[in-house]
Design an enzyme around this catalytic site. Structure first.
Site, PDB file in Angstrom:
ATOM      1  N   HIS A   1       0.839  -1.299  -0.082  1.00  0.00           N
ATOM      2  CA  HIS A   1      -0.059  -0.064  -0.123  1.00  0.00           C
ATOM      3  C   HIS A   1       0.601   1.167   0.124  1.00  0.00           C
ATOM      4  O   HIS A   1       2.003   1.244   0.128  1.00  0.00           O
ATOM      5  CB  HIS A   1      -0.825   0.371   0.806  1.00  0.00           C
ATOM      6  CG  HIS A   1      -1.962  -1.076   1.319  1.00  0.00           C
ATOM      7  ND1 HIS A   1      -1.926  -1.532   2.331  1.00  0.00           N
ATOM      8  CD2 HIS A   1      -2.846  -1.321   0.605  1.00  0.00           C
ATOM      9  CE1 HIS A   1      -3.217  -2.677   2.022  1.00  0.00           C
ATOM     10  NE2 HIS A   1      -3.634  -2.354   1.181  1.00  0.00           N
TER      11      HIS A   1
ATOM     12  N   CYS B   1      -3.055   1.309   9.020  1.00  0.00           N
ATOM     13  CA  CYS B   1      -4.221   0.213   8.906  1.00  0.00           C
ATOM     14  C   CYS B   1      -4.725   0.445  10.396  1.00  0.00           C
ATOM     15  O   CYS B   1      -6.200  -0.308   9.876  1.00  0.00           O
ATOM     16  CB  CYS B   1      -4.115  -0.825   7.981  1.00  0.00           C
ATOM     17  SG  CYS B   1      -2.459  -1.633   9.144  1.00  0.00           S
TER      18      CYS B   1
HETATM   19  N1  GLY Z   1      -3.441  -8.513   5.833  1.00  0.00           N
HETATM   20  C1  GLY Z   1      -3.204  -7.246   5.464  1.00  0.00           C
HETATM   21  C2  GLY Z   1      -3.277  -7.141   4.217  1.00  0.00           C
HETATM   22  O1  GLY Z   1      -2.894  -8.338   2.999  1.00  0.00           O
HETATM   23  O2  GLY Z   1      -4.733  -6.540   3.434  1.00  0.00           O
END
Ligand code: GLY
Length: 251
Positions: free
Chosen positions: A160, A246
């Site tokens: 991300h 997150c």
């Molecule tokens: N474990 C977080 C993801 O891969 O979205």
């Protein structure tokens, strides 16, 4: 006062997504203790915390940031690029409605994870990642017409956008060296050394910041930038390719 929306750690977190199978495996009891430490750190930063119940059918539900993008009273409910994560969103949408947001639902074939989005002033940077596609970015642009949406190419192997940068408020960001060119961002940069890249993901709340423990050069850089730091352990979230931003949506 900032409100941080969190979601508890389910027992099924032991089976959360990860690019590499964790060895040793995720310790769910430790993950819960670390999540509590994260919540307390946000409270010490002055945030009020609203913790949603875990959903055992959603191993990754603790990573609530990925489920929505918020701004100016609107919440775009994301459609994750990871199909196993799509059932996470209804509970979050309900909570955001309770907090007064007008909810807009992303639709197929759009995909987007909230961890790919970073708001800085009137700009909304969005990573072109394995989780976020062009249609997802188009729907993001329509949901926030008042913002300048800026697609950003990510380095290979980066899950991300916010794996290598975080917003610090006041048009500043933390950015890992050797990741994305600084010129992409209309922001003042606080540099995170390349060998401490993981620490570029942090949650800033005013002049406070929740940071991953164990990254002394990044901590020095943030302290010099004026932040009071709240280091927390993140070993178990990290095993599931997670970090700090997150685990919350700061409203
Ligand atoms: N474990 C977080 C993801 O891969 O979205």
């Amino acid at each position: 006062m900032a409100v941080a929306l969190l979601r508890s750690v389910p027992s099924s977190f032991a089976g959360a997504l990860s690019a590499v199978r964790p060895d040793p495996p995720i310790d769910v009891a430790l993950a819960r203790a670390q999540h509590d430490a994260y919540r307390r750190a946000l409270e010490a930063c002055g945030a009020s915390v609203d913790v949603l119940e875990a959903d055992e059918a959603c191993p990754d539900c603790v990573f609530i940031e990925d489920t929505a993008v918020i701004g100016d009273g609107v919440a775009l409910i994301a459609r994750s690029g990871a199909p196993s994560r799509r059932a996470e969103t209804p509970a979050v949408a309900g909570a955001l409605e309770r907090h007064g947001f007008r909810v807009v639902q992303m639709t197929a074939p759009g995909t987007l994870d909230g961890g790919d989005c970073m708001r800085v002033g009137r700009s909304l940077y969005v990573g072109r990642s394995p989780r976020t596609n062009a249609e997802g970015i188009a729907q993001l642009t329509r949901a926030f017409p008042q913002l300048r949406v800026v697609p950003v190419d990510l380095p290979a192997g980066v899950l991300h956008l916010k794996c290598v940068c975080s917003p610090l408020g006041n048009d500043r960001i933390a950015l890992a060296e050797d990741s994305i060119p600084a010129a992409v961002f209309d922001a003042e940069i606080v540099w995170v050394p390349a060998d401490e890249k993981y620490a570029s993901n942090l949650v800033a709340v005013g002049a406070h910041a929740v940071v991953a423990e164990g990254f002394p050069r990044t901590h020095d850089a943030l302290a010099r930038a004026g932040f009071s730091l709240h280091p927390v352990p993140v070993s178990e979230a990290r095993k599931a390719d997670g970090s700090l931003t997150c685990q919350s949506i700061v409203l």
